[in-house]
Design a protein around this motif. Sequence first.
Motif, PDB file in Angstrom:
ATOM      1  N   HIS A  13       0.834  -1.207   0.000  1.00  0.00           N
ATOM      2  CA  HIS A  13       0.000   0.000   0.000  1.00  0.00           C
ATOM      3  C   HIS A  13       0.872   1.261   0.000  1.00  0.00           C
ATOM      4  O   HIS A  13       0.618   2.202  -0.762  1.00  0.00           O
ATOM      5  CB  HIS A  13      -0.932  -0.026   1.211  1.00  0.00           C
ATOM      6  N   ARG A  14       1.918   1.258   0.811  1.00  0.00           N
ATOM      7  CA  ARG A  14       2.829   2.417   0.839  1.00  0.00           C
ATOM      8  C   ARG A  14       3.531   2.591  -0.514  1.00  0.00           C
ATOM      9  O   ARG A  14       3.663   3.710  -1.010  1.00  0.00           O
ATOM     10  CB  ARG A  14       3.862   2.260   1.952  1.00  0.00           C
ATOM     11  N   ALA A  15       3.958   1.497  -1.120  1.00  0.00           N
ATOM     12  CA  ALA A  15       4.645   1.580  -2.406  1.00  0.00           C
ATOM     13  C   ALA A  15       3.706   2.092  -3.495  1.00  0.00           C
ATOM     14  O   ALA A  15       4.094   2.921  -4.326  1.00  0.00           O
ATOM     15  CB  ALA A  15       5.203   0.218  -2.795  1.00  0.00           C
ATOM     16  N   ILE A  16       2.470   1.627  -3.495  1.00  0.00           N
ATOM     17  CA  ILE A  16       1.474   2.081  -4.480  1.00  0.00           C
ATOM     18  C   ILE A  16       1.214   3.574  -4.308  1.00  0.00           C
ATOM     19  O   ILE A  16       1.181   4.333  -5.281  1.00  0.00           O
ATOM     20  CB  ILE A  16       0.176   1.260  -4.358  1.00  0.00           C
ATOM     21  N   ASN A  17       1.035   4.010  -3.072  1.00  0.00           N
ATOM     22  CA  ASN A  17       0.797   5.440  -2.818  1.00  0.00           C
ATOM     23  C   ASN A  17       1.997   6.297  -3.222  1.00  0.00           C
ATOM     24  O   ASN A  17       1.838   7.379  -3.776  1.00  0.00           O
ATOM     25  CB  ASN A  17       0.449   5.674  -1.354  1.00  0.00           C
ATOM     26  N   ARG A  18       3.192   5.804  -2.947  1.00  0.00           N
ATOM     27  CA  ARG A  18       4.409   6.535  -3.326  1.00  0.00           C
ATOM     28  C   ARG A  18       4.491   6.665  -4.853  1.00  0.00           C
ATOM     29  O   ARG A  18       4.805   7.730  -5.373  1.00  0.00           O
ATOM     30  CB  ARG A  18       5.628   5.790  -2.772  1.00  0.00           C
ATOM     31  N   ALA A  19       4.180   5.587  -5.560  1.00  0.00           N
ATOM     32  CA  ALA A  19       4.219   5.631  -7.029  1.00  0.00           C
ATOM     33  C   ALA A  19       3.166   6.600  -7.570  1.00  0.00           C
ATOM     34  O   ALA A  19       3.448   7.369  -8.497  1.00  0.00           O
ATOM     35  CB  ALA A  19       3.996   4.234  -7.601  1.00  0.00           C
ATOM     36  N   LYS A  20       1.975   6.582  -6.994  1.00  0.00           N
ATOM     37  CA  LYS A  20       0.924   7.509  -7.432  1.00  0.00           C
ATOM     38  C   LYS A  20       1.351   8.953  -7.225  1.00  0.00           C
ATOM     39  O   LYS A  20       1.131   9.811  -8.078  1.00  0.00           O
ATOM     40  CB  LYS A  20      -0.376   7.249  -6.669  1.00  0.00           C
ATOM     41  N   ARG A  22       4.182  10.149  -7.330  1.00  0.00           N
ATOM     42  CA  ARG A  22       5.228  10.485  -8.308  1.00  0.00           C
ATOM     43  C   ARG A  22       4.714  10.472  -9.738  1.00  0.00           C
ATOM     44  O   ARG A  22       5.476  10.666 -10.678  1.00  0.00           O
ATOM     45  CB  ARG A  22       6.385   9.509  -8.181  1.00  0.00           C
ATOM     46  N   GLY A  23       3.421  10.213  -9.897  1.00  0.00           N
ATOM     47  CA  GLY A  23       2.835  10.230 -11.234  1.00  0.00           C
ATOM     48  C   GLY A  23       2.981   8.923 -11.993  1.00  0.00           C
ATOM     49  O   GLY A  23       2.826   8.889 -13.207  1.00  0.00           O
ATOM     50  N   THR A  24       3.273   7.837 -11.289  1.00  0.00           N
ATOM     51  CA  THR A  24       3.426   6.531 -11.924  1.00  0.00           C
ATOM     52  C   THR A  24       2.510   5.529 -11.221  1.00  0.00           C
ATOM     53  O   THR A  24       2.955   4.765 -10.369  1.00  0.00           O
ATOM     54  CB  THR A  24       4.891   6.044 -11.824  1.00  0.00           C
TER      55      THR A  24
END
Length: 80
Positions: A13-20, A22-24
Amino acid sequence: MSTDPETRRAIAHRAINRAKSRGTPIDEDPIFMALLDAWISGDIDMRTMRERYRDSFSLKEEQHRGRQLGQDEISLDDNV
C-alpha cells in the motif's frame, strides 16, 4: 523477508501510494497487481515477483513491436 500478509499488504500500500504521488500509478497494471497479490499472500518471494513482471513486460514489448510491424505491412499493402 519473512513477514506476515498484513505487513506485506501495508508495504504494498505504501509503495502504491508513493508511485501515485510520483505520477506513476502502478496499481493500474493487472499483471503487476496479480503478482503483488501472490507476494502478499506469501506464494512467491519478491525476486520471483520482479522476474515474472520483467518477463511479462518484455513479452508486452515484443507483442507491441510485432503489431507495429504488422501495421506497417498492412499500410504498405494498402498503398497508404
